[in-house]
Write a protein that holds these residues in place. Structure first.
Motif, PDB file in Angstrom:
ATOM      1  N   VAL A  81     -27.553   8.339 -24.076  1.00 42.86           N
ATOM      2  CA  VAL A  81     -27.200   6.968 -23.599  1.00 42.86           C
ATOM      3  C   VAL A  81     -27.453   7.139 -22.000  1.00 42.86           C
ATOM      4  CG1 VAL A  81     -25.186   5.429 -23.544  1.00 42.86           C
ATOM      5  CG2 VAL A  81     -25.262   6.900 -25.472  1.00 42.86           C
ATOM      6  N   ALA A  82     -27.034   8.041 -21.216  1.00 44.07           N
ATOM      7  CA  ALA A  82     -27.161   7.774 -20.081  1.00 44.07           C
ATOM      8  C   ALA A  82     -28.788   7.532 -19.663  1.00 44.07           C
ATOM      9  CB  ALA A  82     -26.901   9.025 -19.153  1.00 44.07           C
ATOM     10  N   SER A  83     -29.838   7.984 -20.307  1.00 45.24           N
ATOM     11  CA  SER A  83     -31.262   8.151 -20.111  1.00 45.24           C
ATOM     12  C   SER A  83     -31.502   6.613 -20.511  1.00 45.24           C
ATOM     13  CB  SER A  83     -31.748   9.021 -20.894  1.00 45.24           C
ATOM     14  OG  SER A  83     -33.265   8.863 -20.915  1.00 45.24           O
ATOM     15  N   LYS A  84     -30.945   6.068 -21.582  1.00 48.27           N
ATOM     16  CA  LYS A  84     -31.321   4.602 -21.865  1.00 48.27           C
ATOM     17  C   LYS A  84     -30.775   3.764 -20.946  1.00 48.27           C
ATOM     18  CE  LYS A  84     -31.498   1.579 -26.038  1.00 48.27           C
ATOM     19  NZ  LYS A  84     -30.959   0.381 -24.915  1.00 48.27           N
ATOM     20  N   LEU A  85     -29.609   4.099 -20.402  1.00 49.42           N
ATOM     21  CA  LEU A  85     -29.078   3.166 -19.361  1.00 49.42           C
ATOM     22  C   LEU A  85     -30.048   3.099 -18.263  1.00 49.42           C
ATOM     23  CD1 LEU A  85     -26.594   1.472 -18.313  1.00 49.42           C
ATOM     24  CD2 LEU A  85     -25.602   3.681 -17.351  1.00 49.42           C
ATOM     25  N   LEU A  86     -30.503   4.313 -17.703  1.00 45.24           N
ATOM     26  CA  LEU A  86     -31.293   4.349 -16.628  1.00 45.24           C
ATOM     27  C   LEU A  86     -32.710   3.596 -17.125  1.00 45.24           C
ATOM     28  CD1 LEU A  86     -32.207   7.664 -14.881  1.00 45.24           C
ATOM     29  CD2 LEU A  86     -33.958   5.766 -15.034  1.00 45.24           C
ATOM     30  N   ASP A  87     -33.374   3.534 -18.197  1.00 42.25           N
ATOM     31  CA  ASP A  87     -34.616   3.083 -18.392  1.00 42.25           C
ATOM     32  C   ASP A  87     -34.309   1.642 -18.519  1.00 42.25           C
ATOM     33  OD1 ASP A  87     -36.088   5.309 -18.696  1.00 42.25           O
ATOM     34  OD2 ASP A  87     -36.357   5.223 -20.914  1.00 42.25           O
ATOM     35  N   ASP A  88     -33.240   1.239 -19.054  1.00 43.16           N
ATOM     36  CA  ASP A  88     -32.903  -0.451 -19.244  1.00 43.16           C
ATOM     37  C   ASP A  88     -32.523  -1.008 -17.867  1.00 43.16           C
ATOM     38  OD1 ASP A  88     -33.232  -0.130 -21.943  1.00 43.16           O
ATOM     39  OD2 ASP A  88     -30.859  -0.143 -22.304  1.00 43.16           O
ATOM     40  N   PHE A  89     -32.030  -0.135 -17.061  1.00 48.92           N
ATOM     41  CA  PHE A  89     -31.643  -0.807 -15.584  1.00 48.92           C
ATOM     42  C   PHE A  89     -32.752  -0.786 -14.937  1.00 48.92           C
ATOM     43  CE2 PHE A  89     -30.828   0.093 -11.233  1.00 48.92           C
ATOM     44  CZ  PHE A  89     -29.870  -0.926 -10.865  1.00 48.92           C
ATOM     45  N   LYS A  95     -26.396  -3.093  -7.134  1.00 50.79           N
ATOM     46  CA  LYS A  95     -26.735  -2.957  -8.616  1.00 50.79           C
ATOM     47  C   LYS A  95     -26.881  -1.411  -8.713  1.00 50.79           C
ATOM     48  CE  LYS A  95     -28.680  -7.411  -9.524  1.00 50.79           C
ATOM     49  NZ  LYS A  95     -29.853  -8.415 -10.316  1.00 50.79           N
ATOM     50  N   CYS A  96     -27.968  -1.050  -7.718  1.00 54.75           N
ATOM     51  CA  CYS A  96     -28.012   0.611  -7.748  1.00 54.75           C
ATOM     52  C   CYS A  96     -26.696   1.294  -7.729  1.00 54.75           C
ATOM     53  CB  CYS A  96     -29.106   1.006  -6.821  1.00 54.75           C
ATOM     54  SG  CYS A  96     -30.719   0.407  -7.086  1.00 54.75           S
ATOM     55  N   ARG A  97     -25.923   1.012  -6.920  1.00 63.36           N
ATOM     56  CA  ARG A  97     -24.629   1.781  -6.484  1.00 63.36           C
ATOM     57  C   ARG A  97     -23.659   1.480  -8.017  1.00 63.36           C
ATOM     58  NH1 ARG A  97     -25.444   0.107  -1.298  1.00 63.36           N
ATOM     59  NH2 ARG A  97     -24.529  -2.034  -1.609  1.00 63.36           N
ATOM     60  N   ALA A  98     -23.730   0.431  -8.637  1.00 64.26           N
ATOM     61  CA  ALA A  98     -23.026   0.274  -9.467  1.00 64.26           C
ATOM     62  C   ALA A  98     -23.442   0.938 -10.922  1.00 64.26           C
ATOM     63  CB  ALA A  98     -22.722  -1.295  -9.777  1.00 64.26           C
ATOM     64  N   PHE A  99     -24.803   0.814 -11.075  1.00 65.30           N
ATOM     65  CA  PHE A  99     -25.451   1.486 -12.120  1.00 65.30           C
ATOM     66  C   PHE A  99     -25.284   3.183 -12.052  1.00 65.30           C
ATOM     67  CE2 PHE A  99     -29.635   4.492 -12.319  1.00 65.30           C
ATOM     68  CZ  PHE A  99     -29.244   4.429 -13.588  1.00 65.30           C
ATOM     69  N   GLU A 100     -25.301   3.911 -10.901  1.00 62.67           N
ATOM     70  CA  GLU A 100     -25.315   5.029 -10.585  1.00 62.67           C
ATOM     71  C   GLU A 100     -24.079   5.803 -11.011  1.00 62.67           C
ATOM     72  OE1 GLU A 100     -26.702   5.616  -6.494  1.00 62.67           O
ATOM     73  OE2 GLU A 100     -28.722   5.269  -7.063  1.00 62.67           O
ATOM     74  N   ALA A 101     -22.946   4.644 -10.494  1.00 58.17           N
ATOM     75  CA  ALA A 101     -21.539   5.030 -11.096  1.00 58.17           C
ATOM     76  C   ALA A 101     -21.513   5.303 -12.489  1.00 58.17           C
ATOM     77  CB  ALA A 101     -20.725   4.308 -10.522  1.00 58.17           C
ATOM     78  N   GLU A 102     -21.823   4.334 -13.051  1.00 58.80           N
ATOM     79  CA  GLU A 102     -21.715   4.464 -14.598  1.00 58.80           C
ATOM     80  C   GLU A 102     -22.572   5.526 -15.205  1.00 58.80           C
ATOM     81  OE1 GLU A 102     -22.417   1.222 -18.468  1.00 58.80           O
ATOM     82  OE2 GLU A 102     -22.764   0.647 -16.405  1.00 58.80           O
ATOM     83  N   TYR A 103     -23.959   5.805 -14.604  1.00 61.85           N
ATOM     84  CA  TYR A 103     -24.784   6.888 -15.063  1.00 61.85           C
ATOM     85  C   TYR A 103     -23.802   8.288 -14.830  1.00 61.85           C
ATOM     86  CZ  TYR A 103     -28.617   9.960 -15.399  1.00 61.85           C
ATOM     87  OH  TYR A 103     -29.515  11.072 -15.849  1.00 61.85           O
ATOM     88  N   LEU A 104     -23.364   8.291 -13.850  1.00 60.88           N
ATOM     89  CA  LEU A 104     -22.550   9.538 -13.584  1.00 60.88           C
ATOM     90  C   LEU A 104     -21.458   9.879 -14.668  1.00 60.88           C
ATOM     91  CD1 LEU A 104     -22.602   9.742  -9.734  1.00 60.88           C
ATOM     92  CD2 LEU A 104     -23.754  11.014 -11.231  1.00 60.88           C
ATOM     93  N   LYS A 105     -20.937   8.651 -15.098  1.00 59.60           N
ATOM     94  CA  LYS A 105     -19.789   8.899 -16.154  1.00 59.60           C
ATOM     95  C   LYS A 105     -20.440   9.413 -17.565  1.00 59.60           C
ATOM     96  CE  LYS A 105     -16.759   5.211 -14.035  1.00 59.60           C
ATOM     97  NZ  LYS A 105     -16.129   3.938 -14.151  1.00 59.60           N
ATOM     98  N   LEU A 106     -21.493   8.995 -17.645  1.00 53.93           N
ATOM     99  CA  LEU A 106     -22.148   8.993 -19.100  1.00 53.93           C
ATOM    100  C   LEU A 106     -22.999  10.349 -19.223  1.00 53.93           C
ATOM    101  CD1 LEU A 106     -23.460   5.551 -19.923  1.00 53.93           C
ATOM    102  CD2 LEU A 106     -21.800   6.834 -21.164  1.00 53.93           C
ATOM    103  N   ALA A 107     -23.475  10.841 -18.026  1.00 54.48           N
ATOM    104  CA  ALA A 107     -24.471  11.872 -18.186  1.00 54.48           C
ATOM    105  C   ALA A 107     -24.342  13.236 -18.436  1.00 54.48           C
ATOM    106  CB  ALA A 107     -25.078  12.201 -16.668  1.00 54.48           C
ATOM    107  N   LYS A 108     -22.876  13.594 -18.231  1.00 46.20           N
ATOM    108  CA  LYS A 108     -22.442  14.975 -18.893  1.00 46.20           C
ATOM    109  C   LYS A 108     -21.953  14.726 -20.377  1.00 46.20           C
ATOM    110  CE  LYS A 108     -20.999  17.014 -14.625  1.00 46.20           C
ATOM    111  NZ  LYS A 108     -19.902  17.673 -13.914  1.00 46.20           N
ATOM    112  N   SER A 109     -21.289  13.715 -20.711  1.00 48.22           N
ATOM    113  CA  SER A 109     -20.995  13.459 -21.884  1.00 48.22           C
ATOM    114  C   SER A 109     -21.964  13.005 -23.094  1.00 48.22           C
ATOM    115  CB  SER A 109     -19.766  12.645 -22.044  1.00 48.22           C
ATOM    116  OG  SER A 109     -20.056  11.385 -21.622  1.00 48.22           O
ATOM    117  N   ASN A 110     -22.790  12.068 -22.496  1.00 46.22           N
ATOM    118  CA  ASN A 110     -23.755  11.611 -23.611  1.00 46.22           C
ATOM    119  C   ASN A 110     -25.160  11.291 -22.811  1.00 46.22           C
ATOM    120  OD1 ASN A 110     -24.745  10.100 -25.460  1.00 46.22           O
ATOM    121  ND2 ASN A 110     -23.144   9.028 -26.096  1.00 46.22           N
ATOM    122  N   PRO A 111     -25.808  12.426 -22.633  1.00 49.00           N
ATOM    123  CA  PRO A 111     -27.210  12.377 -21.784  1.00 49.00           C
ATOM    124  C   PRO A 111     -28.168  11.138 -22.264  1.00 49.00           C
ATOM    125  CG  PRO A 111     -26.901  14.297 -22.788  1.00 49.00           C
ATOM    126  CD  PRO A 111     -25.495  13.756 -22.846  1.00 49.00           C
TER     127      PRO A 111
END
Length: 499
Positions: A451-459, A433-449
């Motif tokens: 949203v990426a932060s919320k994704l991290l918290d929720d996960f 699950k961590c690997r899948a989350f991290e891949a999604e986080y990396l896609k979001l981190a630059k364009s929408n930090p």
């Protein structure tokens, strides 16, 4: 019999509860399978002293603000000035004082694991005693994480404090950042040594100062200004007789207590990572300070080390759990019931700090617990991880795990495999699950930090809550098994067994 076993479990937990006794392992980036840097440690005090996870926000401090080792203004304790601004950081402190921060990362990317309790020689302490108002184990994580940016800076700051205000006890501390790791040992009230971890090596210690070499001309070392001259002046080091200066030999206690309490743990770790090493377990001072692993070290290896209790290999006869509890076993294992928590600080330099730095945190006895990832970028900890007392409850994560562990220890050989298999499956699923989350986080981190932060918290909060729920489910499962066991042992049915 079962009551006796339960009492034995608590007896083992409370043995030496007034003293802190830990095991620490550091692994350099070139010695690991994925380039991670690891610092792992068990925090062993008392099973009735819960660990928490706490966030400390960044702060702007008034002139004259100080860190104080006690919240009681009438109690004289260690104090240290705070800078105008302090970093936000996390710690894993004791439930009551919120001190003994234990482990955490700060916003600058520094990770600290503090501390490994070690012991200076009695003769050294007669001449350079500990300072009553010196820095103690309880202070280190909060003082360093609030203001140091790098591993080297953290070790240097702690060294300045020991030299100027003194140490209240001896300790070893691990520091890590995206580039390197350092290990620090206080050898007396005002003398200390720190060494950079070789990138292709690992370091292991169990309640004993283990640093030896010191080269004042090398950038891989830092030390108190009079480390060598003080030892020479007071007869703890003779260049003509001793040859090269040896920090442990000059400053650190080494007696029969170390032979069974400390040496076996270091011997076992080195045997796990470097199986070809042939060493006399009673000659701990001859063990290599830094050793090269024969295979690249993984996160799974770090967890296995912290869970080890001599359950396999050459020291299997010293396993105190698998054939029934043996509190009289002379070889102290790495995994003990009275552990408050164990943690693996993992730094992956190639990833953004928010997800590249993880505190893999397990509450209670590591052998019967589960490692939950807490990313550096997490903005809050689950409520269940942030509150507990010294009395069992139904809400805190600590007591969810501790009650399960206590129950299992009443029949470890039968019940432990059930819990360990379930936790192993959970950890394997979590890493996926961590690997899948991290891949999604990396896609979001630059364009929408945001949203990426919320994704991290929720996960992250979701994974932690799942771990706590699993502990509760397993507790019910083990209670069911214990109920069957007791009924089978004392059924008192009539001959037809129908009433």
């Amino acid at each position: 019999m079962r009551i006796t076993l339960l009492a034995a479990a608590f007896g083992m937990a409370m043995a030496s509860s007034s003293a802190f006794a830990c095991t620490t392992v550091l692994v350099g980036s070139e010695a690991t399978a994925d380039g991670s840097i690891f610092i792992a440690r068990s925090v062993d005090s008392s099973s009735l002293n819960p660990s928490l996870l706490v966030m400390h926000p960044a702060a702007v401090n008034k002139a004259g603000s100080k860190y104080r080792g006690s919240d009681n203004p009438e109690k004289a304790t260690f104090e240290y000035p705070l800078p105008a601004q302090t970093f936000g950081y996390s710690t894993g402190p004791d439930w009551d004082s919120h001190r003994y921060g234990g482990c955490g990362f700060n916003d600058a990317g520094l990770g600290v694991s503090a501390t490994e309790s070690i012991y200076a020689s009695d003769e050294v302490l007669k001449l350079d005693p500990y300072e009553k108002l010196g820095i103690k184990e309880r202070d280190i994580a909060d003082v360093i994480l609030a203001q140091a940016k790098t591993a080297k800076e953290g070790a240097a700051l702690l060294g300045r404090i020991v030299e100027t205000q003194g140490a209240g006890e001896s300790f070893g501390v691990g520091f890590v950042d995206k580039d390197e790791a350092w290990y620090f040992e206080a050898g007396s009230g005002h003398q200390w040594l720190a060494q950079r971890l070789p990138k292709d090596k690992y370091f292991a210690t169990g309640n004993q100062g283990r640093l030896q070499q010191y080269d004042p001309q090398s950038p891989d070392f830092m030390a108190s200004a009079t480390l060598v001259s003080w030892a020479q002046e007071h007869g703890f080091y003779d260049p003509k007789k001793d040859g090269a200066f040896n920090f442990a030999k000059a400053y650190i206690r080494n007696d029969d207590r170390d032979v069974t309490y400390n040496y076996p743990r270091v011997w076992q770790i080195q045997k796990m990572l470097t199986p070809s090493l042939k060493q006399d377990i009673a000659q701990g001072t001859s063990f290599p300070v830094f050793a090269a692993p024969e295979k690249k070290v993984t996160l799974a290896d770090m967890k296995a080390i912290l869970r080890n209790h001599y359950e396999a290999g050459e020291l299997i006869s010293h396993d105190p759990y698998s054939k029934g509890l043996r509190g009289d076993e002379p070889y102290r294992p790495i995994s003990v019931f009275r552990a408050q928590n164990t943690h693996v600080l993992q730094v992956r330099p190639e990833l953004p700090q928010a997800i590249g730095q993880i505190n893999w945190f397990a509450l209670g006895m590591s052998d019967l617990s589960v490692y939950v990832p807490f990313y550096q970028g997490l903005t809050q900890f689950p409520k269940s991880y942030s509150s507990a007392t010294d009395e069992a409850d139904d809400e805190s994560a600590y007591w969810k795990f501790r009650k399960l562990q206590t129950l299992v220890m009443t029949d470890y050989p039968t019940l432990a495999p059930i819990v360990k298999q379930s936790f192993a499956e959970f950890e394997a699923q979590t890493e996926e699950k961590c690997r899948a989350f991290e891949a999604e986080y990396l896609k979001l981190a630059k364009s929408n930090p945001q949203v990426a932060s919320k994704l991290l918290d929720d996960f992250n909060l979701g994974i932690a809550n799942e771990a706590v729920a699993l502990a509760g489910k397993l507790t019910n499962k083990i209670y069911t098994q214990r109920t069957k066991d007791i009924e089978a042992a004392a059924p008192f049915k009539n001959r037809k067994k129908n009433d």
